[in-house]
Design an enzyme around this catalytic site. Structure first.
Site, PDB file in Angstrom:
ATOM      1  N   GLY A 150       0.841  -1.184   0.000  1.00 27.17           N
ATOM      2  CA  GLY A 150       0.000   0.000   0.000  1.00 27.17           C
ATOM      3  C   GLY A 150       0.884   1.245   0.000  1.00 27.17           C
ATOM      4  O   GLY A 150       1.435   1.607  -1.037  1.00 27.17           O
ATOM      5  N   SER A 198       6.557  -4.330  -2.329  1.00 22.62           N
ATOM      6  CA  SER A 198       6.007  -3.043  -2.726  1.00 22.62           C
ATOM      7  C   SER A 198       6.252  -2.044  -1.588  1.00 22.62           C
ATOM      8  O   SER A 198       7.388  -1.875  -1.170  1.00 22.62           O
ATOM      9  CB  SER A 198       4.523  -3.208  -3.076  1.00 22.62           C
ATOM     10  OG  SER A 198       4.018  -2.075  -3.704  1.00 22.62           O
ATOM     11  N   TRP A 199       5.197  -1.389  -1.084  1.00 20.74           N
ATOM     12  CA  TRP A 199       5.398  -0.542   0.101  1.00 20.74           C
ATOM     13  C   TRP A 199       5.987  -1.354   1.255  1.00 20.74           C
ATOM     14  O   TRP A 199       6.756  -0.833   2.058  1.00 20.74           O
ATOM     15  CB  TRP A 199       4.077   0.104   0.545  1.00 20.74           C
ATOM     16  CG  TRP A 199       4.110   0.523   1.989  1.00 20.74           C
ATOM     17  CD1 TRP A 199       3.523  -0.104   3.051  1.00 20.74           C
ATOM     18  CD2 TRP A 199       4.831   1.642   2.547  1.00 20.74           C
ATOM     19  NE1 TRP A 199       3.816   0.546   4.223  1.00 20.74           N
ATOM     20  CE2 TRP A 199       4.612   1.626   3.938  1.00 20.74           C
ATOM     21  CE3 TRP A 199       5.635   2.643   2.000  1.00 20.74           C
ATOM     22  CZ2 TRP A 199       5.158   2.579   4.805  1.00 20.74           C
ATOM     23  CZ3 TRP A 199       6.184   3.591   2.855  1.00 20.74           C
ATOM     24  CH2 TRP A 199       5.946   3.559   4.233  1.00 20.74           C
ATOM     25  N   ASP A 212       7.195  -4.975 -14.036  1.00 21.50           N
ATOM     26  CA  ASP A 212       6.481  -4.311 -12.949  1.00 21.50           C
ATOM     27  C   ASP A 212       6.242  -2.855 -13.347  1.00 21.50           C
ATOM     28  O   ASP A 212       7.179  -2.075 -13.505  1.00 21.50           O
ATOM     29  CB  ASP A 212       7.324  -4.392 -11.669  1.00 21.50           C
ATOM     30  CG  ASP A 212       6.580  -3.900 -10.432  1.00 21.50           C
ATOM     31  OD1 ASP A 212       5.666  -3.069 -10.578  1.00 21.50           O
ATOM     32  OD2 ASP A 212       6.956  -4.327  -9.323  1.00 21.50           O
ATOM     33  N   HIS A 250       3.895  -6.677 -11.155  1.00 26.39           N
ATOM     34  CA  HIS A 250       4.117  -6.211  -9.786  1.00 26.39           C
ATOM     35  C   HIS A 250       3.658  -7.189  -8.707  1.00 26.39           C
ATOM     36  O   HIS A 250       4.266  -7.269  -7.653  1.00 26.39           O
ATOM     37  CB  HIS A 250       3.384  -4.877  -9.595  1.00 26.39           C
ATOM     38  CG  HIS A 250       3.531  -4.289  -8.230  1.00 26.39           C
ATOM     39  ND1 HIS A 250       4.740  -3.844  -7.731  1.00 26.39           N
ATOM     40  CD2 HIS A 250       2.623  -4.075  -7.236  1.00 26.39           C
ATOM     41  CE1 HIS A 250       4.569  -3.369  -6.515  1.00 26.39           C
ATOM     42  NE2 HIS A 250       3.300  -3.510  -6.179  1.00 26.39           N
TER      43      HIS A 250
END
Length: 380
Positions: free
Chosen positions: A102, A169-170, A325, A353
């Site tokens: 996120g 990711s985050w 990605d 991704h």
């Protein structure tokens, strides 16, 4: 009858380690105590010509079956925020904490499947304002450094001396920030879809770049904002996601979320895209994500996470990156790899991704398996 146990070789960058192979029935770990770092104490057998002689053991690359938590609860981490946490797998196994993306996405049951439940003590938690944590979608007292300290509070609450950290990711951003702040608490790092919150990364996804690959999805995201505000979409969406009108918030949140869901996989996934239609999920996802991006991740410099790699250089790490990605383009994984060549980089040639794409999921499971064998056989 006495026999010589077969030997296996695991490679990390330019260094190889040999170990005695174990049968599945022998994969046991004593109750966790003391230092079991994935650095030091290994028997290096080769460090110069791995490219000429390389033998890598056969590792499981299949997701593990669904399991249920054996314990869960809520931890009050501030006067405002309470976070949800859960544990599954082996209660006395090697601890691993899963850091979701996120920010604002929350965890899901499938996150447990990257880890061998007969070896790992699997800890999932929803970051501030996300998932089951309360208050929902709250931006107050919600920064990178608040989350870093929440991870420490949870570690102490669960009486875990140190743990393996897994984030995509985050989650990779947060994993880097946490490990650089508390390197003595991290036994190993597995990172996926590298995101370091630099201006060029945000510009790629929210100002142009990704839009050239997904012009159809971009049109919806772009057209929600009046032309006179399109010089900075993060600022424009921030205005609406923090509006006093809840209807405006929800409308902006759905479009913000759908843009990311439509670009998250090499082959678009309809189930993933429909998550953007869920008011509750999209509100937390969009509000919190935009809040962090609007504030540049609460990092003091654009290259903060790269500049502090020396603090974690000694920790064994695997970076898994989809070649295609679009959300977190490979330039970031490559920049991190160049600054941290000791970390192993695995490029998935047919993935975007998402952690759930077949090749990416396989390499994430294999990375956990590799760390498992290193922990079990590190002194062999």
């Amino acid at each position: 009858m006495n026999s010589i146990a077969p030997r296996t070789v695991i490679s990390f960058g330019s260094t190889r380690f040999t170990f005695t192979s174990l049968s599945p029935s022998s994969l046991r770990l004593n109750p966790f105590s003391g230092k079991q770092k994935l650095f030091g104490g290994f028997k290096s057998v080769h460090s110069t010509s791995v490219k000429h002689i390389k033998a890598v053991m056969e590792l499981n690359r299949n997701l593990y079956p669904q399991i249920e938590p054996y314990s869960s609860g809520f931890l009050k981490v501030s006067d405002i925020h309470t976070i949800y946490w859960e544990q599954s797998g082996k209660p006395d196994g090697h601890p691993v904490v899963f850091l979701h993306g996120g920010p604002g996405a929350g965890t899901s049951p499938g996150n447990r499947q990257f880890f061998d439940p007969n070896f790992y003590r699997i800890i999932l938690f929803d970051q501030r304002g996300a998932g089951k944590s309360t208050p929902h979608a709250c931006l107050e007292e919600n920064t990178t450094w608040d989350l870093v300290e929440d991870i420490e509070k949870l570690r102490k609450h669960l009486e875990i001396p140190e743990w393996q950290v897994f984030g995509g990711s985050w989650g990779s951003t947060l994993a880097l920030a946490y490990s650089q702040s508390h390197p003595d608490k991290v036994t190993g790092l597995i990172l996926r879809g590298i995101f370091m919150l630099r201006k060029k990364e945000l510009d790629w996804f929210y100002q142009g770049g990704a839009s050239a690959i997904y012009p159809d999805a971009w049109e919806m995201f772009r057209d929600f904002i009046p032309e006179e505000e399109r010089d900075d979409f993060i600022v424009a969406y921030h205005k609406r996601l923090t509006s006093s009108d809840s209807g405006v918030q929800v409308a902006a949140a759905k479009i913000w979320t759908k843009w990311e869901m439509m670009t998250a996989q090499l082959i678009q996934n309809k189930d993933n895209i429909t998550r953007g239609e869920d008011d509750k999920f999209s509100l937390a996802f969009a509000r919190i994500e935009n809040h962090y991006f609007f504030n540049k991740g609460f990092l003091s410099t654009d290259s903060y996470l790269l500049d502090n790699v020396d603090k974690i250089r000694h920790i064994k790490a695997v970076i898994v990156q989809g070649r295609y990605d679009v959300c977190c383009p490979m330039m970031s994984a490559w920049d991190l790899h160049k600054a941290w060549p000791e970390a192993e980089l695995k490029i998935i040639q047919d993935a975007g991704h998402s952690a759930n794409e077949v090749g990416t999921a396989a390499e994430l499971v294999a990375a956990n398996e590799k760390f498992k064998y290193l922990l079990l056989n590190g002194s062999a």
